[in-house]
Design an enzyme around this catalytic site. Structure first.
Site, PDB file in Angstrom:
ATOM      1  N   TRP A   1       0.832  -1.199   0.000  1.00  0.00           N
ATOM      2  CA  TRP A   1       0.000   0.000   0.000  1.00  0.00           C
ATOM      3  C   TRP A   1       0.868   1.250   0.000  1.00  0.00           C
ATOM      4  CZ3 TRP A   1      -0.348   4.089   3.442  1.00  0.00           C
ATOM      5  CH2 TRP A   1      -1.454   4.935   3.299  1.00  0.00           C
ATOM      6  N   HIS A   2       1.986   1.221   0.728  1.00  0.00           N
ATOM      7  CA  HIS A   2       2.853   2.395   0.813  1.00  0.00           C
ATOM      8  C   HIS A   2       3.573   2.687  -0.493  1.00  0.00           C
ATOM      9  CE1 HIS A   2       2.319   2.205   5.212  1.00  0.00           C
ATOM     10  NE2 HIS A   2       2.763   3.438   5.223  1.00  0.00           N
ATOM     11  N   GLY A   3       3.830   1.686  -1.290  1.00  0.00           N
ATOM     12  CA  GLY A   3       4.552   1.962  -2.524  1.00  0.00           C
ATOM     13  C   GLY A   3       4.511   0.794  -3.489  1.00  0.00           C
TER      14      GLY A   3
END
Length: 522
Positions: free
Chosen positions: A329-331
């Site tokens: 989700w972060h990257g």
């Protein structure tokens, strides 16, 4: 439009607040609801108008799917409830995946299968990671019958209200719907203006004065590593610690600016940041960092996987899977997946450790635990910040490249891979250690913003009761507590106004360069 841009601070925000005051007095809460919805669409469209239809279209789609789910529940058609829920979630994730992960999947396929798919370089809509999760939670709760009655205008306000639109908090529907119904919604209160401005100014100060001044130190080190320049112990650790505090004050600043901006309109958003560097372990850390994301992952990923009410091997799998998804989700890159997986692995280690070690509830034990958590998660953070694993490896080698003058004392560490090629430690390096201690003392011992303002209930889920359960460490320190004539808190006095005014002045003096918040990239 950025919260720390002059356009927002001196034009959009004051104009919106002024219009709210006038409209609330002459037309009532529903008119304010419409005003803030239109303002939010303008706020989002200022960045790139082409994505406003996407934002609004997703809102219409999810609202209609939720209506269908509700109708199916009322008709006792559980099969249609499941079908519509699955359809809604798949559609949301498909949109999310197209914008965020198309190039990730194409690049991975090219690497694995030696294909030559052309990368699309799709521009990621701001805030999509946040408002997609918000909509998925809404659909799931609708299927469970947990969503209170609301109309389309109220729903659009819930998913588009500009203070929480771009980088959270991932606000739960109950938080918003409970505050925007009835004749007292959006009430104009002096206490809301006082509290909202205070929180907003503190957040702005953290962003433009603290975070943005840590950024060059961190950026220089990571840029040097990416260029292959040699790194030594102090350079590498200085860059990492600078990034840790840049990230800390950047996200803390944004979270508080969102809280403060919403409060000016009479809306209390949930707390999203609670001094994570005070954490005693990685589990405690994730309860304090990006709290609404952690709650989403717990309620809609971890618990559906079985949570902690399973056998130990399955528990560990659930932790690893949940945190790996958090990394993705972060990257959209494999090093983010690795970062998330290492976060999950550290949580597994923490759970296993607690099974064999009885906690020692003493100050020195807590200090050791905080230091271990701070530096262990810092080592993992190298992978998060580095553009590739190769760069991360270069930084790790620099972090264990000690000064040559230390070889006599620490020579036996060479068998662990430690090198002694660094320059000798001088006054600059001692100043680095001193500043690390200073900022750790600030982060650990002094009250955070919500603790300073607890008497005024600064967030939806925070007040005096929450402060008493987790008071500032300075008030818990036996030698320091008797020296405090009163609790460390902000008061609406002349001194309090001067304090906020000084922070505002310092922040305005640092607005010459406008930088994005780090979480905007997600």
């Amino acid at each position: 439009m950025l919260f720390n841009s002059p356009l927002f601070l001196f034009l959009f925000f004051p104009a919106t607040v002024a219009a709210y005051i006038v409209l609330r007095q002459i037309a009532g809460p529903r008119a304010v609801l419409g005003l803030l919805l239109l303002s939010s669409l303008f706020f989002y469209g200022w960045w790139n108008p082409i994505y406003v239809p996407l934002l609004f279209g997703l809102a219409v789609f999810n609202f209609l799917v939720a209506r269908g789910i509700t109708a199916a529940r009322q008709a006792d058609r559980s099969d249609w409830v499941s079908l519509l829920l699955t359809f809604g979630i798949v559609a949301d994730l498909a949109v999310f995946g197209y914008f965020k992960y198309t190039d990730f999947f194409l690049d991975t396929a090219n690497a694995l299968f030696r294909t030559n798919f052309i990368l699309q370089h799709i521009l990621l809509p701001l805030g999509i990671s946040f408002f997609i999760f918000q909509k998925i939670a809404y659909l799931v709760d609708t299927s469970r019958g947990d969503v209170k009655g609301h109309d389309f205008l109220e729903y659009c306000f819930f998913v588009m209200f500009f203070p929480q639109l771009l980088a959270g908090p991932i606000t739960h529907h109950e938080v918003i719907f409970s505050q925007i119904k009835g004749p007292w919604a959006f009430a104009i209160k002096p206490s809301n203006f006082m509290l909202g401005l205070t929180i907003f100014v503190i957040g702005l100060f953290k962003k433009v004065v603290l975070a943005d001044n840590f950024a060059p130190i961190a950026n220089n080190m990571f840029s040097a590593a990416a260029a292959g320049e040699p790194l030594d112990f102090f350079t590498a650790w200085q860059g990492l610690i600078a990034f840790k505090f840049q990230l800390y004050f950047d996200f803390s600043g944004y979270s508080e600016m969102a809280l403060g901006a919403a409060r000016l309109f009479g809306i209390q958003l949930p707390l999203n940041f609670n001094s994570p560097y005070r954490a005693l372990n990685v589990t405690d850390y994730w309860r304090r960092w990006h709290m609404t994301l952690s709650r989403f992952l717990r309620d809609y990923v971890y618990i559906p996987l079985g949570g902690s009410r399973v056998r130990t091997p399955r528990l560990y799998f659930n932790l690893l899977a949940t945190l790996a998804l958090s990394g993705l989700w972060h990257g959209a890159a494999w090093h983010f997946v690795l970062w998330g997986s290492l976060q999950g692995a550290s949580m597994v280690v923490n759970h296993a450790w607690r099974q064999v070690w009885r906690p020692i509830n003493l100050w020195w034990s807590h200090t050791v635990a905080r230091l271990v958590t701070f530096f262990a998660l810092g080592l993992i953070l190298v992978i998060y910040r580095s553009p590739s694993l190769e760069v991360a490896g270069h930084i790790y080698r620099g972090m264990f490249n000690l000064p040559i003058s230390w070889q006599d004392a620490f020579g036996p560490l060479a068998w662990l891979g430690v090198r002694f090629d660094g320059p000798p430690a001088g006054l600059d390096q001692l100043m680095l250690v001193m500043w690390l201690v200073v900022w750790l003392v600030v982060a650990w011992f002094f009250p955070n913003t919500q603790q300073l303002l607890a008497r005024w209930h600064p967030a939806y889920n925070y007040g005096l009761a929450e402060r008493d359960r987790d008071p500032p460490l300075l008030e818990q320190t036996g030698s320091a507590a008797p020296l405090l004539p009163w609790r460390l808190e902000w008061r609406p006095t002349a001194a309090g106004a001067v304090f906020v005014g000084v922070l505002a002045a310092l922040a305005c003096l640092n607005l010459s360069h406008v930088s994005e918040f780090l979480y905007f990239r997600f």
